[in-house]
Design an enzyme around this catalytic site. Structure first.
Site, PDB file in Angstrom:
ATOM      1  N   LYS A  24      45.015 -17.246  15.728  1.00  0.00           N
ATOM      2  CA  LYS A  24      44.672 -18.668  15.546  1.00  0.00           C
ATOM      3  C   LYS A  24      45.420 -19.324  14.375  1.00  0.00           C
ATOM      4  CE  LYS A  24      40.090 -18.451  17.649  1.00  0.00           C
ATOM      5  NZ  LYS A  24      38.667 -18.800  17.520  1.00  0.00           N
ATOM      6  N   ASP A  37      36.232 -25.060  18.496  1.00  0.00           N
ATOM      7  CA  ASP A  37      35.065 -24.208  18.205  1.00  0.00           C
ATOM      8  C   ASP A  37      33.912 -24.983  17.540  1.00  0.00           C
ATOM      9  OD1 ASP A  37      35.915 -21.784  19.269  1.00  0.00           O
ATOM     10  OD2 ASP A  37      36.927 -21.169  17.430  1.00  0.00           O
ATOM     11  N   ALA A  57      31.820 -16.665   6.632  1.00  0.00           N
ATOM     12  CA  ALA A  57      32.878 -17.601   6.248  1.00  0.00           C
ATOM     13  C   ALA A  57      34.211 -17.148   6.847  1.00  0.00           C
ATOM     14  CB  ALA A  57      32.964 -17.691   4.731  1.00  0.00           C
ATOM     15  N   GLY A  62      36.644 -16.907  10.603  1.00  0.00           N
ATOM     16  CA  GLY A  62      37.246 -17.935  11.445  1.00  0.00           C
ATOM     17  C   GLY A  62      36.214 -18.844  12.088  1.00  0.00           C
ATOM     18  N   ARG A  93      35.290 -15.827  -0.400  1.00  0.00           N
ATOM     19  CA  ARG A  93      35.605 -16.512   0.867  1.00  0.00           C
ATOM     20  C   ARG A  93      34.667 -17.696   1.102  1.00  0.00           C
ATOM     21  NH1 ARG A  93      36.255 -12.761   6.201  1.00  0.00           N
ATOM     22  NH2 ARG A  93      37.943 -13.997   7.071  1.00  0.00           N
TER      23      ARG A  93
HETATM   24  P1  NAP Z   1      35.943 -12.933  11.273  1.00  0.00           P
HETATM   25  O1  NAP Z   1      36.914 -14.020  10.992  1.00  0.00           O
HETATM   26  O2  NAP Z   1      36.381 -11.516  11.230  1.00  0.00           O
HETATM   27  O3  NAP Z   1      34.717 -13.108  10.223  1.00  0.00           O
HETATM   28  C1  NAP Z   1      33.668 -12.188  10.195  1.00  0.00           C
HETATM   29  C2  NAP Z   1      32.549 -12.682   9.274  1.00  0.00           C
HETATM   30  O4  NAP Z   1      31.449 -11.760   9.388  1.00  0.00           O
HETATM   31  C3  NAP Z   1      32.931 -12.733   7.796  1.00  0.00           C
HETATM   32  O5  NAP Z   1      32.192 -13.740   7.151  1.00  0.00           O
HETATM   33  C4  NAP Z   1      32.483 -11.340   7.325  1.00  0.00           C
HETATM   34  O6  NAP Z   1      32.213 -11.273   5.937  1.00  0.00           O
HETATM   35  C5  NAP Z   1      31.192 -11.195   8.105  1.00  0.00           C
HETATM   36  N1  NAP Z   1      30.775  -9.815   8.335  1.00  0.00           N
HETATM   37  C6  NAP Z   1      31.351  -8.910   9.153  1.00  0.00           C
HETATM   38  N2  NAP Z   1      30.649  -7.760   9.146  1.00  0.00           N
HETATM   39  C7  NAP Z   1      29.601  -7.961   8.315  1.00  0.00           C
HETATM   40  C8  NAP Z   1      28.534  -7.137   7.876  1.00  0.00           C
HETATM   41  N3  NAP Z   1      28.388  -5.884   8.323  1.00  0.00           N
HETATM   42  N4  NAP Z   1      27.631  -7.652   7.018  1.00  0.00           N
HETATM   43  C9  NAP Z   1      27.768  -8.917   6.574  1.00  0.00           C
HETATM   44  N5  NAP Z   1      28.761  -9.741   6.919  1.00  0.00           N
HETATM   45  C10 NAP Z   1      29.680  -9.265   7.787  1.00  0.00           C
HETATM   46  O7  NAP Z   1      35.256 -13.116  12.699  1.00  0.00           O
HETATM   47  P2  NAP Z   1      35.002 -14.495  13.507  1.00  0.00           P
HETATM   48  O8  NAP Z   1      36.142 -14.753  14.409  1.00  0.00           O
HETATM   49  O9  NAP Z   1      34.579 -15.541  12.534  1.00  0.00           O
HETATM   50  O10 NAP Z   1      33.768 -14.067  14.463  1.00  0.00           O
HETATM   51  C11 NAP Z   1      32.484 -13.829  13.913  1.00  0.00           C
HETATM   52  C12 NAP Z   1      31.465 -13.719  15.051  1.00  0.00           C
HETATM   53  O11 NAP Z   1      31.368 -14.964  15.745  1.00  0.00           O
HETATM   54  C13 NAP Z   1      31.823 -12.664  16.109  1.00  0.00           C
HETATM   55  O12 NAP Z   1      30.627 -12.034  16.523  1.00  0.00           O
HETATM   56  C14 NAP Z   1      32.394 -13.487  17.245  1.00  0.00           C
HETATM   57  O13 NAP Z   1      32.199 -12.884  18.505  1.00  0.00           O
HETATM   58  C15 NAP Z   1      31.545 -14.748  17.137  1.00  0.00           C
HETATM   59  N6  NAP Z   1      32.216 -15.920  17.701  1.00  0.00           N
HETATM   60  C16 NAP Z   1      31.545 -16.597  18.665  1.00  0.00           C
HETATM   61  C17 NAP Z   1      32.122 -17.716  19.221  1.00  0.00           C
HETATM   62  C18 NAP Z   1      31.378 -18.472  20.283  1.00  0.00           C
HETATM   63  O14 NAP Z   1      31.972 -19.311  20.947  1.00  0.00           O
HETATM   64  N7  NAP Z   1      30.086 -18.221  20.452  1.00  0.00           N
HETATM   65  C19 NAP Z   1      33.402 -18.153  18.811  1.00  0.00           C
HETATM   66  C20 NAP Z   1      34.053 -17.429  17.813  1.00  0.00           C
HETATM   67  C21 NAP Z   1      33.442 -16.302  17.270  1.00  0.00           C
HETATM   68  P3  NAP Z   1      33.404 -10.964   4.878  1.00  0.00           P
HETATM   69  O15 NAP Z   1      34.099 -12.275   4.657  1.00  0.00           O
HETATM   70  O16 NAP Z   1      32.688 -10.479   3.681  1.00  0.00           O
HETATM   71  O17 NAP Z   1      34.290  -9.924   5.516  1.00  0.00           O
END
Ligand code: NAP
Length: 297
Positions: free
Chosen positions: A75, A111, A136, A138, A164
């Protein structure tokens, strides 16, 4: 989905690039919509290695694709490669949809708006509300900006990595001028604001398959009747957080609503037409059910 025999010299192509991409639920959802709309189009997944993203974008132009969706981890790279950025994509430096407008590649981010539409459809709103957002990354960045831009009274961003959350809070404050604070996950302050908030959103990947048995990011006793509790995780649909919220009589929103609406907004931008949301939702739910059944849930 169009049968192979229905493809002809006029068939147009849209698709999604990601690495990996095999998990994407967009092909069944978008192809169901294309069929319902009677378009001679097909939506295809493209597994694109990070080092080939520029070539993939050049191919969108050269092969005359109508547009593409962009998923993890491309992205931000795509935001640097398109000819123009529109709306929140420009602010966030992140693109989930590219429109090929006669050879000019325009990057959008659907999104955040997708989340707001899903919440609105369920009868909720962030306008005038105190909102706490966990995560915080994507998805969190897109939702934070959308929530702040749509009249939230106050926003707290809670993240495991405080830095972040702080840089996201600074971006949102600068762009939207609302009260926004960054908090460390697991602190008393995070608990206090979660109890106070009218809308609680999880944008972390906590609770996502294969970690669905982990405790939710928010303790059950912090949640209460009347709150909105939204989980962006859609796999599984019914997360531990949403189960806890329901036991506390909170109102809940699962991640499939946002997934449907971000896809619908992308399809609207490619076609310029109203899109069949109910058909997209039905196809998405069926694909998710099939996935959950295949792993024995
Ligand atoms: P990302 O950029 O990798 O960000 C992950 C986030 O989760 C960060 O804030 C990370 O914290 C936190 N995190 C990960 N593991 C954790 C843990 N064990 N304990 C506490 N915090 C944790 O991922 P993303 O793309 O934002 O996606 C995040 C979620 O949203 C995924 O489940 C994805 O499937 C979902 N999503 C859904 C949609 C939808 O349309 N419904 C769209 C996009 C994403 P740190 O910064 O500390 O690493």
């Amino acid at each position: 989905m169009r049968a192979l025999r229905d493809l002809d010299g006029q068939t147009r192509v849209v698709g999604v690039i990601g690495w990996p991409v095999a998990h994407s639920l967009s092909p069944p959802m978008q192809n169901a919509a294309l069929e319902e709309m009677g378009l001679n189009w097909v939506y295809v997944p493209f597994a694109v290695r990070p080092e080939w993203v520029a070539e993939a974008l050049a191919a969108v132009r050269a092969l005359g694709l109508v547009g593409i969706n962009v998923t993890v981890p491309h992205k931000e790279t795509v935001a640097q490669l398109v000819d123009q950025l529109e709306g929140s994509a420009r602010v966030l430096g992140s693109v989930n949809t590219v429109c090929n407008r006669e050879g000019t590649l325009v990057g959008l981010s659907t999104d955040g708006e997708g989340f707001l539409r899903a919440l609105q459809e369920a009868g909720g709103s962030v306008s005038g509300k105190r909102v706490v957002l966990y995560g915080a990354g994507g998805a969190g960045r897109a939702v934070a900006y959308a929530v702040a831009n749509h009249g939230a009274a106050q926003l707290w961003i809670v993240n495991r990595t405080l830095q972040r959350a702080e840089s996201l809070a600074a971006l949102v404050r600068e762009q939207c001028g609302i009260r926004v604070s960054a908090l460390q996950l697991g602190t008393e302050e995070a608990q206090r604001v979660t109890r106070q908030a009218e809308v609680v959103i999880n944008s972390t990947s906590q609770g996502m398959h294969p970690h669905e048995d982990e405790p939710p990011i928010v303790a059950e006793e912090w949640l209460s009747e009347g709150q909105w509790v939204c989980d962006l995780v859609y796999n599984p649909r019914e997360t531990a957080l949403l189960q806890a919220a329901r036991r506390r009589n909170a109102r809940t929103l699962d991640g499939t609503g946002m997934l449907v609406h971000q896809g619908a907004l992308a399809l609207e931008s490619w076609t310029g037409r109203e899109v069949p949301i109910a058909t997209m939702r039905k196809a998405l739910h069926a694909a998710l059910r099939a996935r959950e059944q295949s792993r024995g849930h």
